[in-house]
Design an enzyme around this catalytic site. Structure first.
Site, PDB file in Angstrom:
ATOM      1  N   MET A   1       0.827  -1.220   0.000  1.00  0.00           N
ATOM      2  CA  MET A   1       0.000   0.000   0.000  1.00  0.00           C
ATOM      3  C   MET A   1       0.856   1.262   0.000  1.00  0.00           C
ATOM      4  O   MET A   1       0.606   2.181  -0.773  1.00  0.00           O
ATOM      5  CB  MET A   1      -0.949  -0.008   1.206  1.00  0.00           C
ATOM      6  CG  MET A   1      -1.907  -1.166   1.236  1.00  0.00           C
ATOM      7  SD  MET A   1      -2.903  -1.311  -0.273  1.00  0.00           S
ATOM      8  CE  MET A   1      -4.030   0.052  -0.088  1.00  0.00           C
TER       9      MET A   1
ATOM     10  N   VAL B   1       2.082   1.247   7.687  1.00  0.00           N
ATOM     11  CA  VAL B   1       2.879   0.145   8.231  1.00  0.00           C
ATOM     12  C   VAL B   1       1.938  -1.031   8.484  1.00  0.00           C
ATOM     13  O   VAL B   1       0.722  -0.909   8.309  1.00  0.00           O
ATOM     14  CB  VAL B   1       3.640   0.556   9.530  1.00  0.00           C
ATOM     15  CG1 VAL B   1       4.520   1.767   9.284  1.00  0.00           C
ATOM     16  CG2 VAL B   1       2.691   0.821  10.689  1.00  0.00           C
ATOM     17  N   VAL B   2       2.489  -2.162   8.903  1.00  0.00           N
ATOM     18  CA  VAL B   2       1.650  -3.357   9.065  1.00  0.00           C
ATOM     19  C   VAL B   2       0.498  -3.119  10.048  1.00  0.00           C
ATOM     20  O   VAL B   2       0.578  -2.265  10.930  1.00  0.00           O
ATOM     21  CB  VAL B   2       2.484  -4.597   9.489  1.00  0.00           C
ATOM     22  CG1 VAL B   2       3.009  -5.344   8.296  1.00  0.00           C
ATOM     23  CG2 VAL B   2       3.608  -4.230  10.403  1.00  0.00           C
ATOM     24  N   GLU B   3      -0.571  -3.898   9.858  1.00  0.00           N
ATOM     25  CA  GLU B   3      -1.819  -3.697  10.617  1.00  0.00           C
ATOM     26  C   GLU B   3      -1.679  -4.245  12.044  1.00  0.00           C
ATOM     27  O   GLU B   3      -2.092  -5.372  12.333  1.00  0.00           O
ATOM     28  CB  GLU B   3      -2.955  -4.402   9.864  1.00  0.00           C
ATOM     29  CG  GLU B   3      -4.340  -4.129  10.408  1.00  0.00           C
ATOM     30  CD  GLU B   3      -4.924  -2.796   9.938  1.00  0.00           C
ATOM     31  OE1 GLU B   3      -4.148  -1.896   9.571  1.00  0.00           O
ATOM     32  OE2 GLU B   3      -6.153  -2.668   9.979  1.00  0.00           O
TER      33      GLU B   3
ATOM     34  N   LYS C   1       1.326   0.749  15.356  1.00  0.00           N
ATOM     35  CA  LYS C   1       0.791   2.038  14.868  1.00  0.00           C
ATOM     36  C   LYS C   1       0.906   3.094  15.977  1.00  0.00           C
ATOM     37  O   LYS C   1       1.257   4.245  15.710  1.00  0.00           O
ATOM     38  CB  LYS C   1      -0.641   1.878  14.343  1.00  0.00           C
ATOM     39  CG  LYS C   1      -0.660   1.077  13.022  1.00  0.00           C
ATOM     40  CD  LYS C   1      -1.954   1.172  12.277  1.00  0.00           C
ATOM     41  CE  LYS C   1      -2.092   0.176  11.137  1.00  0.00           C
ATOM     42  NZ  LYS C   1      -1.528   0.556   9.860  1.00  0.00           N
TER      43      LYS C   1
ATOM     44  N   SER D   1      -7.048  -0.816   7.513  1.00  0.00           N
ATOM     45  CA  SER D   1      -8.235  -1.366   6.874  1.00  0.00           C
ATOM     46  C   SER D   1      -9.238  -1.867   7.901  1.00  0.00           C
ATOM     47  O   SER D   1     -10.401  -2.066   7.566  1.00  0.00           O
ATOM     48  CB  SER D   1      -7.855  -2.488   5.908  1.00  0.00           C
ATOM     49  OG  SER D   1      -6.909  -3.332   6.478  1.00  0.00           O
TER      50      SER D   1
ATOM     51  N   HIS E   1      -8.328   5.542   3.698  1.00  0.00           N
ATOM     52  CA  HIS E   1      -8.324   4.112   3.368  1.00  0.00           C
ATOM     53  C   HIS E   1      -8.318   3.928   1.853  1.00  0.00           C
ATOM     54  O   HIS E   1      -9.354   4.071   1.194  1.00  0.00           O
ATOM     55  CB  HIS E   1      -9.556   3.442   4.012  1.00  0.00           C
ATOM     56  CG  HIS E   1      -9.633   1.976   3.760  1.00  0.00           C
ATOM     57  ND1 HIS E   1     -10.815   1.296   3.646  1.00  0.00           N
ATOM     58  CD2 HIS E   1      -8.662   1.046   3.588  1.00  0.00           C
ATOM     59  CE1 HIS E   1     -10.575   0.024   3.411  1.00  0.00           C
ATOM     60  NE2 HIS E   1      -9.272  -0.159   3.365  1.00  0.00           N
TER      61      HIS E   1
HETATM   62  N1  NAD Z   1      -2.895  -4.926   1.356  1.00  0.00           N
HETATM   63  C1  NAD Z   1      -4.114  -4.474   1.194  1.00  0.00           C
HETATM   64  O1  NAD Z   1      -4.885  -4.942   0.347  1.00  0.00           O
HETATM   65  C2  NAD Z   1      -4.588  -3.309   2.034  1.00  0.00           C
HETATM   66  C3  NAD Z   1      -5.712  -2.564   1.612  1.00  0.00           C
HETATM   67  C4  NAD Z   1      -6.098  -1.446   2.357  1.00  0.00           C
HETATM   68  C5  NAD Z   1      -5.406  -1.113   3.519  1.00  0.00           C
HETATM   69  N2  NAD Z   1      -4.336  -1.880   3.923  1.00  0.00           N
HETATM   70  C6  NAD Z   1      -3.612  -1.461   5.142  1.00  0.00           C
HETATM   71  O2  NAD Z   1      -2.409  -0.806   4.766  1.00  0.00           O
HETATM   72  C7  NAD Z   1      -1.416  -1.016   5.771  1.00  0.00           C
HETATM   73  C8  NAD Z   1      -0.173  -1.614   5.128  1.00  0.00           C
HETATM   74  O3  NAD Z   1      -0.519  -2.830   4.500  1.00  0.00           O
HETATM   75  P1  NAD Z   1       0.399  -3.494   3.369  1.00  0.00           P
HETATM   76  O4  NAD Z   1      -0.437  -4.563   2.755  1.00  0.00           O
HETATM   77  O5  NAD Z   1       0.990  -2.438   2.520  1.00  0.00           O
HETATM   78  O6  NAD Z   1       1.537  -4.153   4.278  1.00  0.00           O
HETATM   79  P2  NAD Z   1       3.010  -4.622   3.856  1.00  0.00           P
HETATM   80  O7  NAD Z   1       3.364  -5.699   4.818  1.00  0.00           O
HETATM   81  O8  NAD Z   1       3.087  -4.872   2.396  1.00  0.00           O
HETATM   82  O9  NAD Z   1       3.913  -3.320   4.162  1.00  0.00           O
HETATM   83  C9  NAD Z   1       4.142  -2.827   5.453  1.00  0.00           C
HETATM   84  C10 NAD Z   1       5.461  -2.089   5.437  1.00  0.00           C
HETATM   85  O10 NAD Z   1       5.631  -1.414   6.684  1.00  0.00           O
HETATM   86  C11 NAD Z   1       6.995  -1.448   6.994  1.00  0.00           C
HETATM   87  N3  NAD Z   1       7.194  -1.114   8.406  1.00  0.00           N
HETATM   88  C12 NAD Z   1       7.034  -1.899   9.494  1.00  0.00           C
HETATM   89  N4  NAD Z   1       7.299  -1.188  10.615  1.00  0.00           N
HETATM   90  C13 NAD Z   1       7.616   0.076  10.218  1.00  0.00           C
HETATM   91  C14 NAD Z   1       7.983   1.249  10.902  1.00  0.00           C
HETATM   92  N5  NAD Z   1       8.081   1.284  12.231  1.00  0.00           N
HETATM   93  N6  NAD Z   1       8.234   2.361  10.176  1.00  0.00           N
HETATM   94  C15 NAD Z   1       8.153   2.352   8.825  1.00  0.00           C
HETATM   95  N7  NAD Z   1       7.809   1.251   8.127  1.00  0.00           N
HETATM   96  C16 NAD Z   1       7.546   0.128   8.809  1.00  0.00           C
HETATM   97  C17 NAD Z   1       7.418  -2.853   6.606  1.00  0.00           C
HETATM   98  O11 NAD Z   1       8.847  -2.962   6.477  1.00  0.00           O
HETATM   99  C18 NAD Z   1       6.696  -2.991   5.264  1.00  0.00           C
HETATM  100  O12 NAD Z   1       7.476  -2.509   4.204  1.00  0.00           O
HETATM  101  C19 NAD Z   1      -2.068  -1.889   6.831  1.00  0.00           C
HETATM  102  O13 NAD Z   1      -2.578  -1.066   7.849  1.00  0.00           O
HETATM  103  C20 NAD Z   1      -3.191  -2.575   6.054  1.00  0.00           C
HETATM  104  O14 NAD Z   1      -4.252  -2.968   6.899  1.00  0.00           O
HETATM  105  C21 NAD Z   1      -3.904  -2.955   3.204  1.00  0.00           C
END
Ligand code: NAD
Length: 430
Positions: free
Chosen positions: A33, A109-111, A116, A138, A159
């Site tokens: 994302m 960042v991760v959910e 967060k 999400s 979002h």
């Molecule tokens: N994947 C989807 O379809 C989707 C859709 C909508 C919303 N989201 C939300 O978006 C967010 C990210 O999801 P994603 O799928 O991109 O995850 P992902 O795992 O692909 O990426 C998360 C990134 O965060 C980084 N990270 C971890 N700790 C960190 C920190 N302290 N500082 C900076 N970076 C850090 C990780 O190294 C990684 O690169 C989540 O909250 C998720 O719920 C995801």
């Protein structure tokens, strides 16, 4: 943006008048994302500092950004020189340097709530007091994520949907402490990124996933009763959906989809109680996660261009018998379509009554852009108006023995009585 009413365009304009400009952005997390948000913002003229904690993620984020702009060059939507300029406005970093100059940050960042909280704490220490801070969560509540913030008024949900460069919708989520100015800033920034922002209130699932959950739960109930999932898929595709609910879940990933559905259902225990024989749980327990591991409700093999092609699986039909206590049952196409759509319509009307979203048009726009609602039907509420509230009430009465999700809401009853329309009851720009 074309196709939106003059009232909704006026709403966007009024947000623009109240917004603070976002000229320099930052994104935290260079994953699926964060990487998508970064390239989308940069390609629309807002430079981005992209921060992660892992160099390989930053490299991956830059690689994805490069292939995105190269695609635009190939389609002749951008020159190579413009593409290079866009990429030059992205600054990958492992540090918080330069964050004092940032007008808006999106956290992706991760959910994980604890993570967060930690990241927001770090952010508030390095950005200005008036910098907009947004989260791309999400499933977590905005109020929960922002609970320890020193300046929660500048905290908002943005979002985005996956894949970010393609999906036009952004839900802008207003927490109880989010200021109107922050909402307007987020709306205007999303518009600048070429997206359609819909403002929603902070509740489990926000708007789109909450309504989608009601729909997928209707699917689970049909399967538990003995319906054949391929027949359900075909029935909903005949209605106009690009893919049926089982196929959709395979594409989303059954582990992700079922987690989201469980979290949201827990927020509405009366209408969304525990499902004893849950086909998603069964699939997950058998490591059938969908397209991501080649097997879900269907099985997948790559075609010549590497795209997954779906095939029926006799094994899955056999597996599902374990969660169909009364055996298999023929359910008519009409009944399937009515039950699936009615579950969606009643939850959509609840969202309007709860003021999760301001108008019927905004709700429908979110469904058309966020979940591929059949375009010719115009959205759940437009479709409900085409049937008329009286017919909706009759369907509710026909199916209410199946659970409180089919209980008619106060507005359905009222409009059935008066003959009024949902669009007039919940107009845009009011
Ligand atoms: N994947 C989807 O379809 C989707 C859709 C909508 C919303 N989201 C939300 O978006 C967010 C990210 O999801 P994603 O799928 O991109 O995850 P992902 O795992 O692909 O990426 C998360 C990134 O965060 C980084 N990270 C971890 N700790 C960190 C920190 N302290 N500082 C900076 N970076 C850090 C990780 O190294 C990684 O690169 C989540 O909250 C998720 O719920 C995801």
């Amino acid at each position: 943006m074309s196709g939106l009413s003059a009232e909704l365009k006026q709403v966007f304009k009024e947000h623009g008048d109240k917004a603070r400009p976002v000229k320099q952005a930052a994104v935290l997390g260079a994953g699926i994302m964060g990487g998508g948000i970064t390239i989308t913002s940069a390609a629309h003229g807002v430079p981005v500092i992209m921060k992660d904690i892992a160099q390989e993620q930053l490299d991956l984020g830059m690689k994805t950004a490069t292939s995105q702009v190269n695609r635009l060059v190939k389609k002749e939507q951008m020159t190579q020189e413009q593409a290079n300029q866009v990429l030059a406005t992205i600054e990958p970093t492992l540090e918080y340097e330069g964050f004092d100059k940032v007008d808006g940050v999106i956290e992706a960042v991760v959910e994980n709530l604890g993570l967060k909280h930690k990241v927001l704490d770090q952010l508030e220490a390095v950005v200005r007091k008036d910098t907009l801070i947004a989260t791309n969560t999400s499933s977590l509540r905005i109020d929960d994520i922002g609970q320890h913030m020193k300046h929660p008024e500048r905290f908002v949900g943005m979002h985005f949907f996956n894949p970010v460069p393609v999906m036009p919708l952004v839900e802008i989520i207003q927490g109880t402490r989010t200021s109107d100015e922050s909402v307007s800033t987020a709306v205007t920034w999303a518009l600048k990124m070429g997206k359609t922002p819909i403002v929603v209130q902070d509740c489990p699932g926000f708007l789109v996933n909450r309504i989608l959950t009601a729909y997928t739960r209707a699917f689970l109930q049909l399967i538990e009763e003995g319906a054949d999932f391929e027949h359900v898929d075909k029935s909903m595709e005949a209605f106009g959906w690009p893919m049926g609910p089982a196929y959709l879940e395979d594409v989303i990933g059954i582990d992700t989809g079922s987690h989201v559905s469980d979290v949201i259902s827990a927020g509405y225990p009366e209408r969304m109680p525990h499902i004893e024989n849950d086909a998603f749980r069964l699939m997950k327990s058998k490591d059938r996660l969908g397209q991501k591991n080649g097997k879900g409700f269907y099985e997948y093999t790559p075609d010549d261009s590497g795209r997954p092609q779906k095939h029926s699986s006799a094994e899955v039909h056999e597996l599902l018998k374990a969660i169909q206590p009364n055996g298999q049952k023929d359910v008519s196409v009409e009944e399937i379509q009515q039950r699936m759509m009615l579950a969606m319509i009643t939850e959509a009307v609840h969202c309007l009554e709860d003021k999760v979203v301001n108008s019927a048009e905004e709700l429908d726009t979110a469904l058309l852009m966020g979940v591929g609602f059949p375009r010719d039907k115009g959205g759940a509420i437009r479709y409900a108006d085409s049937l008329g509230a009286k017919a909706i009430l009759e369907q509710c009465e026909q199916y209410r023995h199946l659970g409180t999700q089919y209980e008619p809401t106060a507005t359905i009853r009222k409009l059935a009585e008066t003959g009024g329309s949902f669009y007039d009851e919940f107009p845009a720009g009011n």
